[in-house]
Design an enzyme around this catalytic site. Structure first.
Site, PDB file in Angstrom:
ATOM      1  N   CYS A  93       1.102  -1.262   0.057  1.00 27.23           N
ATOM      2  CA  CYS A  93       0.404   0.033  -0.336  1.00 27.23           C
ATOM      3  C   CYS A  93       1.561   1.395  -0.021  1.00 27.23           C
ATOM      4  O   CYS A  93       0.962   2.264  -0.412  1.00 27.23           O
ATOM      5  CB  CYS A  93      -1.403  -0.156   1.077  1.00 27.23           C
ATOM      6  SG  CYS A  93      -1.869  -1.822   0.993  1.00 27.23           S
ATOM      7  N   HIS A 115      -3.907   7.010   2.675  1.00 29.93           N
ATOM      8  CA  HIS A 115      -4.238   5.836   1.591  1.00 29.93           C
ATOM      9  C   HIS A 115      -5.575   4.854   2.888  1.00 29.93           C
ATOM     10  O   HIS A 115      -5.796   5.106   3.889  1.00 29.93           O
ATOM     11  CB  HIS A 115      -3.191   4.118   2.724  1.00 29.93           C
ATOM     12  CG  HIS A 115      -3.546   3.055   1.795  1.00 29.93           C
ATOM     13  ND1 HIS A 115      -3.795   2.594   1.540  1.00 29.93           N
ATOM     14  CD2 HIS A 115      -3.349   1.838   2.928  1.00 29.93           C
ATOM     15  CE1 HIS A 115      -4.075   1.661   0.961  1.00 29.93           C
ATOM     16  NE2 HIS A 115      -4.278   0.930   1.869  1.00 29.93           N
ATOM     17  N   ASN A 121     -10.243  -0.640  -0.489  1.00 37.28           N
ATOM     18  CA  ASN A 121      -8.536  -0.624  -0.584  1.00 37.28           C
ATOM     19  C   ASN A 121      -7.880  -0.602  -2.028  1.00 37.28           C
ATOM     20  O   ASN A 121      -8.221  -1.755  -1.751  1.00 37.28           O
ATOM     21  CB  ASN A 121      -8.978  -0.588   0.612  1.00 37.28           C
ATOM     22  CG  ASN A 121      -7.109  -1.313   1.064  1.00 37.28           C
ATOM     23  OD1 ASN A 121      -6.587  -0.312   0.044  1.00 37.28           O
ATOM     24  ND2 ASN A 121      -6.278  -1.704   2.709  1.00 37.28           N
TER      25      ASN A 121
HETATM   26  O1  UT7 Z   1      -3.900  -1.636   3.291  1.00 39.36           O
HETATM   27  C1  UT7 Z   1      -3.920  -2.435   4.058  1.00 39.36           C
HETATM   28  C2  UT7 Z   1      -4.113  -2.024   5.521  1.00 39.36           C
HETATM   29  N1  UT7 Z   1      -5.261  -2.955   5.794  1.00 39.36           N
HETATM   30  C3  UT7 Z   1      -6.195  -1.983   7.107  1.00 39.36           C
HETATM   31  O2  UT7 Z   1      -5.677  -1.008   7.570  1.00 39.36           O
HETATM   32  C4  UT7 Z   1      -6.714  -2.826   8.213  1.00 39.36           C
HETATM   33  C5  UT7 Z   1      -6.689  -2.616   9.204  1.00 39.36           C
HETATM   34  N2  UT7 Z   1      -7.884  -3.735  10.280  1.00 39.36           N
HETATM   35  C6  UT7 Z   1      -9.100  -2.583   9.699  1.00 39.36           C
HETATM   36  O3  UT7 Z   1      -9.582  -1.692   9.318  1.00 39.36           O
HETATM   37  C7  UT7 Z   1      -9.961  -3.885  11.013  1.00 39.36           C
HETATM   38  O4  UT7 Z   1      -9.410  -4.806  11.805  1.00 39.36           O
HETATM   39  C8  UT7 Z   1     -11.367  -4.992  10.098  1.00 39.36           C
HETATM   40  C9  UT7 Z   1     -12.168  -3.497   9.323  1.00 39.36           C
HETATM   41  C10 UT7 Z   1     -10.314  -5.848   9.136  1.00 39.36           C
HETATM   42  C11 UT7 Z   1     -12.079  -5.672  10.620  1.00 39.36           C
HETATM   43  O5  UT7 Z   1     -12.733  -4.796  12.125  1.00 39.36           O
HETATM   44  P1  UT7 Z   1     -12.271  -5.744  13.239  1.00 39.36           P
HETATM   45  O6  UT7 Z   1     -13.313  -4.238  14.090  1.00 39.36           O
HETATM   46  O7  UT7 Z   1     -10.720  -5.582  14.131  1.00 39.36           O
HETATM   47  O8  UT7 Z   1     -13.355  -6.519  13.667  1.00 39.36           O
HETATM   48  P2  UT7 Z   1     -13.365  -7.634  13.871  1.00 39.36           P
HETATM   49  O9  UT7 Z   1     -11.715  -8.236  12.658  1.00 39.36           O
HETATM   50  O10 UT7 Z   1     -12.046  -8.315  15.332  1.00 39.36           O
HETATM   51  O11 UT7 Z   1     -14.003  -8.817  13.455  1.00 39.36           O
HETATM   52  C12 UT7 Z   1     -14.908  -9.078  14.652  1.00 39.36           C
HETATM   53  C13 UT7 Z   1     -16.505  -9.494  14.238  1.00 39.36           C
HETATM   54  C14 UT7 Z   1     -15.641 -11.038  14.596  1.00 39.36           C
HETATM   55  O12 UT7 Z   1     -16.649 -11.853  15.020  1.00 39.36           O
HETATM   56  P3  UT7 Z   1     -16.945 -12.667  15.991  1.00 39.36           P
HETATM   57  O13 UT7 Z   1     -15.613 -13.041  16.422  1.00 39.36           O
HETATM   58  O14 UT7 Z   1     -16.605 -10.992  17.147  1.00 39.36           O
HETATM   59  O15 UT7 Z   1     -18.109 -13.067  16.562  1.00 39.36           O
HETATM   60  C15 UT7 Z   1     -16.038 -11.687  13.342  1.00 39.36           C
HETATM   61  O16 UT7 Z   1     -15.729 -12.620  12.747  1.00 39.36           O
HETATM   62  O17 UT7 Z   1     -16.725  -9.205  13.200  1.00 39.36           O
HETATM   63  C16 UT7 Z   1     -16.863 -10.206  11.428  1.00 39.36           C
HETATM   64  N3  UT7 Z   1     -16.730 -10.666  11.060  1.00 39.36           N
HETATM   65  C17 UT7 Z   1     -17.506  -9.754  10.129  1.00 39.36           C
HETATM   66  N4  UT7 Z   1     -19.020  -9.886  10.303  1.00 39.36           N
HETATM   67  C18 UT7 Z   1     -19.647  -9.843   8.987  1.00 39.36           C
HETATM   68  C19 UT7 Z   1     -15.209 -10.202  10.549  1.00 39.36           C
HETATM   69  N5  UT7 Z   1     -15.396  -9.210   8.947  1.00 39.36           N
HETATM   70  C20 UT7 Z   1     -17.034  -9.444   9.043  1.00 39.36           C
HETATM   71  C21 UT7 Z   1     -17.521  -9.183   7.836  1.00 39.36           C
HETATM   72  N6  UT7 Z   1     -19.167  -9.123   7.944  1.00 39.36           N
HETATM   73  N7  UT7 Z   1     -17.308  -8.819   6.603  1.00 39.36           N
END
Ligand code: UT7
Length: 320
Positions: free
Chosen positions: A111, A247, A277
């Site tokens: 990125c 980004h 992204n």
């Molecule tokens: O260019 C590369 C740069 N990348 C980034 O900057 C990514 C940075 N990170 C993020 O933006 C966030 O960490 C994410 C958007 C990727 C994830 O958000 P989060 O608040 O960290 O969510 P999480 O991974 O902790 O997931 C929370 C919950 C989980 O369920 P449980 O375990 O709490 O029941 C996941 O299974 O959300 C669930 N989940 C989803 N639910 C519906 C994960 N993905 C999805 C989805 N739809 N697409």
């Protein structure tokens, strides 16, 4: 002597996939994706390739720069999703636009790819080796996603952005860049299967893997720190900057950076709502949108910042 951006361009694939479209093929929802990330849709390539989109973006940038392709000395493409292992995307672009006199190569800084391409072009031009360069950030990430991993595949999109830079007395003022390979595995994509007959391959190929929370923590600390560094080196305050072009990974990261810099959030334009992204493509596509909307006047000071896999990061401050 520094470099100045004199033309920009961009290209997005025709096919638009909304969050609701994704919810039809996996267990997700518009509510989850848009509230956690700000993303509402992304362009995913069906026919378009990384090089074709790059060449379209490049032609627009050359037109605005009023420069012929044969006047380019250098083409650098930041990408992790080129069409071939070799030739490079930059060599494909050279052929597609007819930049017969340019030297062309790719940089893989994920990125931060467009930013690293720009910094490399600066080094060549500042040292007097070259005068005119085409820098591109372009990705077809859809082919590298694990479409069974809803936490990652919903975030990314495809597209290309380009800029023509030339030697000038004003333009890029300061940049910083960095890498931390020790944390590389928090956002990774293994290479293609190994064709060496002595090696046993895994049964399944690997696609993009991301530890989202680790990347999030890295982004919200590193990006404001690197922006503060370049502003300090340039003798500028946050209030001197017209726009911060970051980004486009997550609206919450952008809001957090604005807060940490004590900057007006309105100074952070975004494309992520409709693009997601696009890794190396994010910053130049955003720059092109801002430029095409007429939001930039000569003399405006802007900040560009990228961060991502590697881990890698870069920020720069420039006078438009
Ligand atoms: O260019 C590369 C740069 N990348 C980034 O900057 C990514 C940075 N990170 C993020 O933006 C966030 O960490 C994410 C958007 C990727 C994830 O958000 P989060 O608040 O960290 O969510 P999480 O991974 O902790 O997931 C929370 C919950 C989980 O369920 P449980 O375990 O709490 O029941 C996941 O299974 O959300 C669930 N989940 C989803 N639910 C519906 C994960 N993905 C999805 C989805 N739809 N697409």
């Amino acid at each position: 002597m520094t470099i100045r951006i004199i033309g920009t361009g961009s290209c997005l694939p025709e096919n638009i996939v909304t969050n609701d479209d994704l919810a039809k093929i996996m267990d997700t929802s518009d509510e989850w994706i848009s509230s956690r990330t700000g993303i509402r849709a992304r362009h995913l390539a069906k026919e378009e390739t990384t090089a074709q989109m790059s060449a379209k973006a490049a032609k627009q940038a050359l037109e605005e720069a009023d420069m012929k392709a044969e006047d380019l000395d250098l083409i650098i493409v930041g990408t992790l999703s080129g069409d071939y292992v070799t030739p490079s995307t930059a060599c494909e672009v050279q052929s597609l636009i007819g930049a017969d006199h340019a030297v062309a190569f790719d940089v893989n800084a994920a990125c931060s790819g467009f930013m690293f391409a720009m910094n490399t072009a600066y080094a060549y031009i500042h040292s007097g080796i070259y005068k005119n360069a085409l820098i591109i950030g372009a990705e077809t990430l859809s082919k590298l996603m694990d479409w069974n991993d809803r936490s990652t595949c919903v975030l990314f999109g495809d597209g290309a952005g380009a800029a023509v830079v030339t030697a000038d007395d004003t333009g890029l003022m300061k940049f910083t860049q960095g890498s931390d390979g020790s944390k590389g595995m928090v956002l990774a994509c293994k290479n293609r299967l190994n064709n060496n007959p002595l090696v046993q391959n895994p049964t399944e190929p690997d696609y993009v893997y991301m530890d989202g929370q680790e990347v999030y923590k890295f982004a919200v600390s590193t990006v404001p720190a690197s922006i503060k560094k370049v502003l300090e080196e340039a003798g500028l305050e946050v209030s001197d900057i017209k726009y911060f072009l970051l980004h486009q990974a997550n609206i919450r990261i952008i809001q957090s950076v604005a807060k940490r810099l004590k900057a007006d959030p309105d100074k952070f334009p975004t494309t992520l709502e409709h693009c997601g992204n696009i890794s190396a493509g994010s910053v130049p596509i955003l720059l092109d949108e801002v430029n095409k909307k007429g939001m930039l006047q000569r003399g405006d000071k802007i900040v560009l910042a990228g961060f991502g896999a590697g881990l890698t990061w870069s920020a720069s401050v420039m006078e438009w």
